[in-house]
Design an enzyme around this catalytic site. Structure first.
Site: not given
Length: 183
Positions: A115, A78, A27-29, A23, A25, A37, A80
């Site tokens: 995602e 999004f 993940k995508t970063t 939960n 911040k 890389r 949801w």
């Protein structure tokens, strides 16, 4: 990937499946950091975003600067908050078909499925099908999956799982998402 072995890569180097979930911040970063890389080693990279919509964010602008990077925004926002879940499911299935084609084409060393976890969470694509595709990916291809709430099946198939845990976030102090940090 065409089967060629990149400089410094051993013929036996296996492609890994990595999952960034939780939960917090990042993940995508984190996935984008891996893309950066890999590009530094001249590896072809494909990023497929399943949920993010058509709004402008920094990684889209950066992607234009890399010839070896294919960047695909396949969602419409999004889910949801959707007014038409059946349309979202149709879009998700089309995006998943594109992701399968991308993986099986074998052109990329790294494929990021940003995602993807939500496709399972919202029963948009069958988890068994996703797991079967990951199991059949080209031998030296790395696949990164991001999103909250990764299913147990995804966790079990992964070689690396990192959970992002929110400890503190500026949003809780009323600070909205900022350019260059969240988008």
């Amino acid at each position: 990937m065409t089967g060629a072995i990149a400089p410094g890569e051993k013929a036996t180097s296996p492609g890994l499946t990595l999952i960034f979930t939780g939960n917090g911040k990042g993940k995508t970063t984190s996935a984008l950091g891996l893309a950066f890389r890999a590009l530094g080693h001249d590896f072809p990279v494909s990023i497929i975003q399943f949920i993010k919509g058509s709004w402008k964010y920094g990684e889209l602008e950066s992607a234009k600067r890399f010839d070896l990077l294919d960047f695909h925004v396949m969602g419409k926002g999004f889910t949801w908050k959707s007014d038409d879940l059946s349309e979202d499911i149709k879009i998700a299935k089309k995006a998943w078909e594109f992701a399968k084609e991308t993986i099986f084409a074998g052109k990329h060393k790294l494929v990021i499925l940003d995602e993807l976890t939500y496709l399972i969470t919202y029963n948009m694509v069958d988890e068994a099908e996703i797991l079967a595709v990951i199991a059949q990916k080209p031998a030296r291809m790395h696949v990164v999956i991001t999103g909250r709430g990764a299913s147990q099946g995804l966790l079990d198939c992964a070689d690396l799982v990192t959970e992002m845990k929110e400890i503190k976030h500026p949003y809780k102090k009323g600070i909205k998402a900022q350019k260059g940090i969240e988008f």
